[in-house]
Design an enzyme around this catalytic site. Structure first.
Site, PDB file in Angstrom:
ATOM      1  N   CYS A   1     -37.130  -5.517 -42.451  1.00  0.00           N
ATOM      2  CA  CYS A   1     -38.266  -5.792 -41.555  1.00  0.00           C
ATOM      3  C   CYS A   1     -39.245  -6.745 -42.234  1.00  0.00           C
ATOM      4  O   CYS A   1     -39.709  -7.727 -41.647  1.00  0.00           O
ATOM      5  CB  CYS A   1     -38.994  -4.499 -41.197  1.00  0.00           C
ATOM      6  SG  CYS A   1     -38.029  -3.358 -40.210  1.00  0.00           S
TER       7      CYS A   1
ATOM      8  N   ASP B   1     -48.920  -1.544  -2.388  1.00  0.00           N
ATOM      9  CA  ASP B   1     -48.073  -0.361  -2.418  1.00  0.00           C
ATOM     10  C   ASP B   1     -48.354   0.399  -1.124  1.00  0.00           C
ATOM     11  O   ASP B   1     -49.423   0.240  -0.524  1.00  0.00           O
ATOM     12  CB  ASP B   1     -48.414   0.481  -3.646  1.00  0.00           C
ATOM     13  CG  ASP B   1     -47.737   1.836  -3.616  1.00  0.00           C
ATOM     14  OD1 ASP B   1     -46.508   1.877  -3.452  1.00  0.00           O
ATOM     15  OD2 ASP B   1     -48.444   2.848  -3.735  1.00  0.00           O
TER      16      ASP B   1
END
Length: 809
Positions: free
Chosen positions: A21, A499
């Protein structure tokens, strides 16, 4: 060869778990422009980056995030003193951005605040304050709320500490005016044929206190600007008035006893008018923060908490979640909570914009800061302090008022070169008039007029004052605009996507019909209620309510799992069951053909159909359940008003096509998308944006969060979930879709106000500076015009405070 200055930055990195990493982060940073070397330490989770002087911590943080890791950040808010114009704000911003570890810095001239984001917690407040001080300004931690702090700081933003201890700003202005009027009187009397000339020594005696006592703040601020190798409004005033005063002194001393034109009155009038203008400007700026102060005043000081069998009074700040609080008639509610005993009507107008008191009873929520009506009640505390609704509203308004709108970038670019450009124009003016043979007196006075007429203040105040006024008045009417970018984008919205459930409909569906494949309707209800007993979905609640109404005891269920966009599975009586839409049954190879006709009839009537099936070793359809959800009475009016504004409407829902089309026809929706999975809502929004449309998404649930984030502007219903409200740029504090139209209206008015302010600020300088350069303005008129420009910009912004939402019938 020119040496390149080197800069070192230390970045905290999170998310690294191994050496590979660290290697990936190192490689990504090493490839960034301007980077000379990188060293990543996995143990301390830091990266030391060496590079060229222009190396940006913000750019490096973006590189780290792109590589799949993160840079932890910390936010600081500083109160900034001594800023007088947009140039000042730009210099403070530049000074803060240069501090190692600072990712971003934003300075707001109107609130006199700086918002700074730093990498990690290592950049302390002292380092940031030191950078501001070095730039010639004052900085301190902004402990007070932004609204209050801004108003206090703005009251006397540039008055020295010593002077303010002796005399208030109005007193100093009054004294300045009293000393200046005798100097101005001969000019006024000249108009009426009265020729009066004050002796030169008397003019000098009157003008000197104004120049060096009342005007001392201009010299101090100008000196700091010069030390920082920058310029500001104070430098322009100090240069201009000093030139007029110095020329007058020179003429008096070199031509004793002769009749001469002196310009002491010009310097004194300019100082008096600019001081008066700044004071009026500060008073007007305080009015833009009234919304914050009004919200802060809603917090009661004390609360009565149950202690055994008695009630004791405690500071409201000491309340804890779970405390039982008694609220008497007429009192402000000290916390967010749920009523346990009693009933009343609550006035939430200051928080939600709801004009009528709302009836409340046991089990219903109350909001801190609202006013209790006629009843006494006891409520259990659910949120206090920074987590309360009132605190979040205040925080949202503060954030919006502190943020910069994208249109401000143009102002920042102009402000960066404004003062040097004006000084250059004044120098050219002076030399030009002298070369033209006008004499040094005329040349210097015309140059003074150029210095005085220029006003970077108006440019700096044009955008933030309008945003403060617009977001403040919107908040008072139940519309929370979280940032300036949302405010700016909302005015140009071309498509609004809704929605359905909870946004256009009431959001409290009921079981309208149920049909069992084997005719055992009781068992269908029992199994469906069992599968849904752990869910808080509106359809689940409707299912449980229907079973309870038929006195059906819930069966035990195990292994309940929600399948987003499809439904839920569970094991009831050892039988694996699935309850959801038709797509869910398709995945298990179960046909709904036996009950398709009944389902289609329900869908055509606007119902939402769910299917219950066994998904064990012998998959089979158990039954069909139809749920009806009433359309909000306000929804059709909201759609009609959007159409009147030229905005296209779209509805996104996970419901079946029949139910969606029914609602769409009833409301007059332009475009309906049914059976849309939560993640697919974001895809639909992206497609609308690709078509070149600016899109606003309105929703209230967790499944709306991706679409809210994908839209240009996300709009959350305040009655919905916290996730939706955090993702959205605008929150409607009432579940009334008509508030969206009001939000678009205030956005359009605010943006129009910003453009008006910027137009007049630019035009003022574009017209005024050439007039002064060509000798068509004397310094006194220039000073009055300069003071007027800032006050007019703020006053124009304050017109937004008169905005009211459209009447909702």
């Amino acid at each position: 060869m020119t040496a390149v200055s080197i800069k070192e930055l230390d970045l905290p990195i999170s998310g690294m778990t191994c050496a590979s990493c660290a290697g990936r982060v190192e490689k990504a940073l090493a490839a960034a422009p301007g980077v000379r070397s990188v060293s990543v330490n996995l143990a301390t989770e830091t990266a030391r980056v060496t590079g060229e002087a222009g190396l940006s911590a913000n750019a490096l943080a973006a590189v780290v995030r792109k590589a799949g890791y993160d840079v932890p950040t910390h936010e600081y808010t500083l109160a900034i003193g001594g800023m007088t114009c947009a140039s000042c704000a730009g210099r403070v911003e530049k000074a803060l951005a240069a501090v190692p570890g600072v990712l971003s810095a934003s300075v707001n001239l109107a609130t006199e605040r700086a918002s700074v984001t730093v990498a990690g917690d290592e950049t302390d407040m002292a380092r940031l304050a030191a950078a501001v001080t070095k730039a010639g300004y004052e900085a301190s931690a902004a402990d007070a709320p932004a609204g209050a702090g801004a108003s206090t700081a703005s009251a006397t933003p540039t008055t020295s500490a010593a002077a303010s201890r002796q005399l208030s700003e109005p007193s100093q202005i009054a004294i300045s005016a009293a000393l200046t009027l005798p100097l101005l009187a001969p000019m006024v009397l000249e108009v009426f044929g009265v020729h009066l000339m004050l002796p030169a020594w008397l003019q000098w005696a009157l003008a000197t206190p104004v120049q060096f006592w009342i005007g001392a703040r201009f010299y101090r601020a100008a000196w700091k600007a010069l030390l920082a190798r920058t310029g500001n409004m104070d430098l322009l005033v100090a240069l201009g008035t000093s030139a007029a005063y110095g020329l007058s002194l020179y003429l008096w001393l070199t031509q004793p006893g002769g009749m001469m034109n002196l310009y002491f009155e010009a310097a004194s009038v300019v100082i008096t008018l600019v001081r008066l203008g700044k004071w009026l400007e500060a008073r007007a700026k305080r009015q833009t923060t009234e919304a914050i102060r009004a919200l802060q005043s809603l917090r009661p000081e004390t609360a009565r908490v149950r202690s055994g069998t008695t009630w004791r009074e405690v500071p409201a700040a000491a309340l804890k979640v779970g405390d039982e609080v008694q609220v008497r008639p007429g009192e402000r509610i000290p916390m967010d909570g749920v009523i346990l005993e009693g009933g009343t009507h609550v006035d939430e107008s200051m928080l939600t914009g709801e004009s009528l008191p709302i009836s409340k009873g046991p089990g219903e929520k109350v909001i801190g800061g609202a006013v209790n009506g006629e009843g006494l009640f006891v409520a259990r505390t659910s949120a206090v302090g920074t987590e309360s609704t009132l605190a979040r509203i205040i925080r949202a308004v503060e954030d919006a008022q502190a943020a910069k709108a994208p249109i401000q970038r143009l102002v920042d670019q102009v402000s960066a070169v404004f003062v040097p450009a004006i000084v250059a124009i004044a120098a050219v003016t002076c030399i030009g008039w002298w070369l033209a043979g006008a004499g040094w007196s005329t040349a210097i006075i015309n140059a003074v007029a150029v210095l005085v007429i220029a006003c970077p203040c108006a440019l700096g105040l044009a955008t933030p004052t309008a945003i403060m006024a617009g977001t403040g008045v919107a908040a008072r009417h139940g519309i929370l605009i979280k940032d300036a970018e949302a405010l700016e984008l909302l005015h140009g919205v071309q498509v609004v996507a809704f929605d359905k459930t909870g946004t256009l409909t009431v959001g409290h569906p009921r079981l309208a019909a149920h049909v069992a494949a084997d005719g055992d309707h009781q068992r269908l209800l029992a199994l469906a209620a069992a599968v849904q007993q752990g869910s808080e979905h509106p359809l689940a609640r409707a299912m449980r309510d229907a079973a309870q109404a038929d006195n059906i005891a819930p069966l035990p269920a195990q292994d309940m799992k929600a399948v987003p966009g499809y439904g839920v599975t569970a094991v009831v009586d050892g039988q694996p069951l699935a309850l959801g839409n038709e797509r869910m049954l398709d995945q298990h190879g179960i046909s709904v053909a036996p009950l398709r006709e009944q389902a289609r009839a329900q869908e055509q009537g606007g119902a939402t159909v769910s299917w219950l099936a066994s998904i064990g070793s012998s998959p089979a359809l158990i039954g069909m359940l139809a749920f009806g959800d009433a359309v909000k009475p306000e929804s059709r009016q909201a759609v009609e008003r959007l159409h009147a504004l030229g905005v296209r409407t779209v509805m996104l829902t996970g419901d079946n096509q029949g139910a969606a089309d029914h609602i769409g026809r009833e409301l007059g929706i332009d475009e309906v998308h049914a059976q849309v999975l939560p993640q697919a809502k974001g895809v639909v929004i992206a497609e609308l944006r690709k078509a070149g449309k600016r899109v606003a998404m309105v929703g209230d649930g967790i499944n709306d969060a991706p679409a809210l984030a994908s839209a240009d502007v996300g709009v959350a219903m305040g009655s919905g979930t916290d996730v939706a409200m955090q993702t959205a740029g605008v929150t409607l504090m009432r579940g009334d879709p008509r508030l969206l139209v009001d939000a678009i209206d205030i956005s359009r008015r605010t943006y129009s106000n910003i453009r008006q302010n910027l137009f007049w600020a630019f035009i003022f300088n574009l017209v005024g500076v050439p007039l002064a350069a060509f000798g068509l303005l004397n310094p006194m008129i220039a000073g009055a015009a300069m003071a007027f420009s800032s006050v007019s910009v703020v006053s124009n912004a304050l017109r937004l405070k008169r905005w009211r939402p459209a009447q909702h019938d």
